[in-house]
Scaffold this motif. Structure first.
Motif, PDB file in Angstrom:
ATOM      1  N   VAL A  68       0.815  -1.213   0.000  1.00  0.00           N
ATOM      2  CA  VAL A  68       0.000   0.000   0.000  1.00  0.00           C
ATOM      3  C   VAL A  68       0.852   1.268   0.000  1.00  0.00           C
ATOM      4  CG1 VAL A  68      -1.807   1.248   1.273  1.00  0.00           C
ATOM      5  CG2 VAL A  68      -1.926  -1.236   1.052  1.00  0.00           C
ATOM      6  N   HIS A  69       2.123   1.152   0.357  1.00  0.00           N
ATOM      7  CA  HIS A  69       3.005   2.323   0.271  1.00  0.00           C
ATOM      8  C   HIS A  69       3.059   2.891  -1.147  1.00  0.00           C
ATOM      9  CE1 HIS A  69       4.621   0.525   4.049  1.00  0.00           C
ATOM     10  NE2 HIS A  69       4.739   1.805   4.389  1.00  0.00           N
ATOM     11  N   VAL A  70       2.811   2.033  -2.145  1.00  0.00           N
ATOM     12  CA  VAL A  70       2.817   2.492  -3.542  1.00  0.00           C
ATOM     13  C   VAL A  70       1.760   3.567  -3.767  1.00  0.00           C
ATOM     14  CG1 VAL A  70       2.381   1.760  -5.930  1.00  0.00           C
ATOM     15  CG2 VAL A  70       3.760   0.324  -4.414  1.00  0.00           C
ATOM     16  N   PHE A  71       0.662   3.518  -3.004  1.00  0.00           N
ATOM     17  CA  PHE A  71      -0.457   4.438  -3.207  1.00  0.00           C
ATOM     18  C   PHE A  71      -0.397   5.683  -2.319  1.00  0.00           C
ATOM     19  CE2 PHE A  71      -2.855   0.231  -3.887  1.00  0.00           C
ATOM     20  CZ  PHE A  71      -2.499   0.186  -5.233  1.00  0.00           C
ATOM     21  N   GLN A  72       0.431   5.628  -1.311  1.00  0.00           N
ATOM     22  CA  GLN A  72       0.369   6.679  -0.290  1.00  0.00           C
ATOM     23  C   GLN A  72       0.739   8.051  -0.858  1.00  0.00           C
ATOM     24  OE1 GLN A  72       2.886   5.982   3.130  1.00  0.00           O
ATOM     25  NE2 GLN A  72       1.473   7.091   4.471  1.00  0.00           N
ATOM     26  N   GLY A  73      -0.148   9.026  -0.612  1.00  0.00           N
ATOM     27  CA  GLY A  73       0.134  10.416  -0.947  1.00  0.00           C
ATOM     28  C   GLY A  73       0.011  10.787  -2.413  1.00  0.00           C
ATOM     29  N   LEU A  74      -0.507   9.918  -3.249  1.00  0.00           N
ATOM     30  CA  LEU A  74      -0.610  10.226  -4.668  1.00  0.00           C
ATOM     31  C   LEU A  74      -1.728  11.232  -4.928  1.00  0.00           C
ATOM     32  CD1 LEU A  74      -0.245   6.758  -6.459  1.00  0.00           C
ATOM     33  CD2 LEU A  74       1.542   8.424  -5.912  1.00  0.00           C
ATOM     34  N   SER A  75      -1.490  12.145  -5.841  1.00  0.00           N
ATOM     35  CA  SER A  75      -2.548  13.018  -6.336  1.00  0.00           C
ATOM     36  C   SER A  75      -3.350  12.279  -7.394  1.00  0.00           C
ATOM     37  CB  SER A  75      -1.942  14.281  -6.943  1.00  0.00           C
ATOM     38  OG  SER A  75      -1.219  13.957  -8.119  1.00  0.00           O
ATOM     39  N   ALA A  76      -4.468  12.871  -7.818  1.00  0.00           N
ATOM     40  CA  ALA A  76      -5.272  12.251  -8.871  1.00  0.00           C
ATOM     41  C   ALA A  76      -4.443  12.056 -10.138  1.00  0.00           C
ATOM     42  CB  ALA A  76      -6.504  13.118  -9.166  1.00  0.00           C
ATOM     43  N   ALA A  77      -3.654  13.066 -10.494  1.00  0.00           N
ATOM     44  CA  ALA A  77      -2.834  12.968 -11.704  1.00  0.00           C
ATOM     45  C   ALA A  77      -1.764  11.895 -11.557  1.00  0.00           C
ATOM     46  CB  ALA A  77      -2.187  14.316 -12.013  1.00  0.00           C
ATOM     47  N   GLN A  78      -1.170  11.811 -10.388  1.00  0.00           N
ATOM     48  CA  GLN A  78      -0.142  10.788 -10.162  1.00  0.00           C
ATOM     49  C   GLN A  78      -0.743   9.389 -10.164  1.00  0.00           C
ATOM     50  OE1 GLN A  78       1.264  12.503  -6.475  1.00  0.00           O
ATOM     51  NE2 GLN A  78       3.158  13.241  -7.426  1.00  0.00           N
ATOM     52  N   GLY A  79      -1.958   9.245  -9.608  1.00  0.00           N
ATOM     53  CA  GLY A  79      -2.629   7.956  -9.645  1.00  0.00           C
ATOM     54  C   GLY A  79      -2.939   7.518 -11.062  1.00  0.00           C
ATOM     55  N   ALA A  80      -3.430   8.447 -11.863  1.00  0.00           N
ATOM     56  CA  ALA A  80      -3.725   8.128 -13.261  1.00  0.00           C
ATOM     57  C   ALA A  80      -2.456   7.732 -14.004  1.00  0.00           C
ATOM     58  CB  ALA A  80      -4.395   9.319 -13.942  1.00  0.00           C
ATOM     59  N   ASP A  81      -1.348   8.438 -13.728  1.00  0.00           N
ATOM     60  CA  ASP A  81      -0.078   8.111 -14.374  1.00  0.00           C
ATOM     61  C   ASP A  81       0.411   6.724 -13.971  1.00  0.00           C
ATOM     62  OD1 ASP A  81       0.034  10.495 -15.753  1.00  0.00           O
ATOM     63  OD2 ASP A  81       1.361  11.490 -14.313  1.00  0.00           O
ATOM     64  N   LEU A  82       0.189   6.364 -12.694  1.00  0.00           N
ATOM     65  CA  LEU A  82       0.566   5.024 -12.233  1.00  0.00           C
ATOM     66  C   LEU A  82      -0.146   3.959 -13.043  1.00  0.00           C
ATOM     67  CD1 LEU A  82       1.752   2.952 -10.211  1.00  0.00           C
ATOM     68  CD2 LEU A  82      -0.249   3.389  -8.764  1.00  0.00           C
ATOM     69  N   TRP A  83      -1.472   4.103 -13.191  1.00  0.00           N
ATOM     70  CA  TRP A  83      -2.230   3.086 -13.925  1.00  0.00           C
ATOM     71  C   TRP A  83      -1.845   3.063 -15.395  1.00  0.00           C
ATOM     72  CZ3 TRP A  83      -3.076   0.400 -10.172  1.00  0.00           C
ATOM     73  CH2 TRP A  83      -3.695   0.828  -9.001  1.00  0.00           C
ATOM     74  N   ARG A  84      -1.603   4.233 -15.982  1.00  0.00           N
ATOM     75  CA  ARG A  84      -1.169   4.246 -17.387  1.00  0.00           C
ATOM     76  C   ARG A  84       0.143   3.503 -17.566  1.00  0.00           C
ATOM     77  NH1 ARG A  84      -2.706   9.878 -16.951  1.00  0.00           N
ATOM     78  NH2 ARG A  84      -4.790  10.166 -17.855  1.00  0.00           N
ATOM     79  N   ARG A  85       1.070   3.700 -16.620  1.00  0.00           N
ATOM     80  CA  ARG A  85       2.367   3.019 -16.707  1.00  0.00           C
ATOM     81  C   ARG A  85       2.196   1.513 -16.584  1.00  0.00           C
ATOM     82  NH1 ARG A  85       6.555   1.773 -12.592  1.00  0.00           N
ATOM     83  NH2 ARG A  85       8.537   1.519 -13.706  1.00  0.00           N
ATOM     84  N   LEU A  86       1.322   1.068 -15.700  1.00  0.00           N
ATOM     85  CA  LEU A  86       1.145  -0.362 -15.504  1.00  0.00           C
ATOM     86  C   LEU A  86       0.404  -1.007 -16.675  1.00  0.00           C
ATOM     87  CD1 LEU A  86       0.391  -0.478 -11.672  1.00  0.00           C
ATOM     88  CD2 LEU A  86       2.567  -0.822 -12.863  1.00  0.00           C
ATOM     89  N   PHE A  87      -0.546  -0.304 -17.262  1.00  0.00           N
ATOM     90  CA  PHE A  87      -1.166  -0.809 -18.492  1.00  0.00           C
ATOM     91  C   PHE A  87      -0.129  -0.907 -19.603  1.00  0.00           C
ATOM     92  CE2 PHE A  87      -5.541   0.189 -16.941  1.00  0.00           C
ATOM     93  CZ  PHE A  87      -6.168  -0.980 -17.354  1.00  0.00           C
ATOM     94  N   ALA A  88       0.619   0.175 -19.801  1.00  0.00           N
ATOM     95  CA  ALA A  88       1.561   0.232 -20.919  1.00  0.00           C
ATOM     96  C   ALA A  88       2.726  -0.724 -20.740  1.00  0.00           C
ATOM     97  CB  ALA A  88       2.079   1.665 -21.088  1.00  0.00           C
TER      98      ALA A  88
END
Length: 261
Positions: A68-88
């Motif tokens: 869960v540390h991967v998610f801590q403190g992320l903004s909406a934009a950072q969260g979206a970027d995380l998912w885009r990176r994992l999809f790509a």
């Protein structure tokens, strides 16, 4: 803890089998190092595809989910970027591999690991395996493609149930739903045997099957119908088809040897 969270092995017997193993402590948690290693290995596989790939894990569980540390403190934009990176970096190239991909679940398989399994072609499980998309415990919804791929396999109602309740489900239940393809007492042996069998088959025909089904997934039956003639037609110029036709005519079905060309 091992030096690397995942290992990638390729067969040295010419069979074309690759095995990607999660081995990251007792829980096989997906922390940043696990995601980074998986992205690197998937890129390696995409650059030089095997004839079949097995995803499996060491330890008592396949994975207890994401650190869960991967998610801590992320903004909406950072969260979206995380998912885009994992999809790509993981989901899209894993699904696009031009070979059969099998996931073997011998134990608990949660969140990211389950979503990765759903991006594979075939899921095998041991009777004691359990699966869950439990992101609701941190106020999240699964975002590596799990809900939509679960809906494709089990229907939208089952997908909503599994995600919204955050419950875990046993292998027999998910086999009944059509999510798990088969349940085996020795799932590792069964998965290795299946991957060896698939790797010995007509690799380009398997790739064509995946391409046609991908067309159906993106545009329905009519769209798949439009791509099938060219995708299937190209197989007539493969060595495997030409040799298999001759073998069939000369000695009957089931005796051809395929080289993947």
């Amino acid at each position: 803890m091992p030096d690397a969270p995942l290992s990638l092995e390729r067969s040295d017997d010419g069979s074309g089998v690759a095995v990607l193993t999660f081995d990251h402590g007792p829980l096989n948690l997906f922390d940043q190092s696990m995601f980074d290693a998986l992205i690197a290995h998937v890129a390696e596989l995409a650059a030089d595809p095997p004839r079949a790939l097995l995803l499996r894990a060491e330890g008592k569980v396949n994975s207890a989910g994401v650190d869960v540390h991967v998610f801590q403190g992320l903004s909406a934009a950072q969260g979206a970027d995380l998912w885009r990176r994992l999809f790509a970096g993981i989901i899209d190239p894993l699904e696009a591999l031009p070979c059969p991909v099998v996931f073997a679940a011998h134990g608990l398989t949660l969140t990211a690991a389950f979503e990765i399994a759903l991006a594979c072609d075939i899921i095998l499980a041991a009777p004691r395996a359990k699966f869950g998309l439990v992101e609701t415990v941190v106020g999240l919804t699964p975002s590596m493609g799990g809900p939509q791929r679960l809906a494709e396999r089990a229907g939208s109602g089952r997908a909503r149930e599994l995600v919204m309740t955050g419950d875990t489900y046993d292998a027999a239940t998910l086999a009944d739903w059509g999510v798990v393809n088969a349940v085996h007492d020795d799932v590792d042996a069964a998965a290795r045997a299946l991957v060896a069998r698939l790797a010995a088959g007509p690799t380009k025909a398997h790739a064509a099957t995946k391409e046609i089904i991908a067309a159906w997934r993106s545009g329905g039956v009519r769209h798949a119908d439009t791509v099938t003639p060219d995708v299937s037609g190209a197989l007539f110029e493969t060595d495997d088809l030409r040799r298999a036709v001759v073998s069939f005519l000369e000695v009957g079905p089931g005796k051809a040897t395929y080289t993947g060309t």
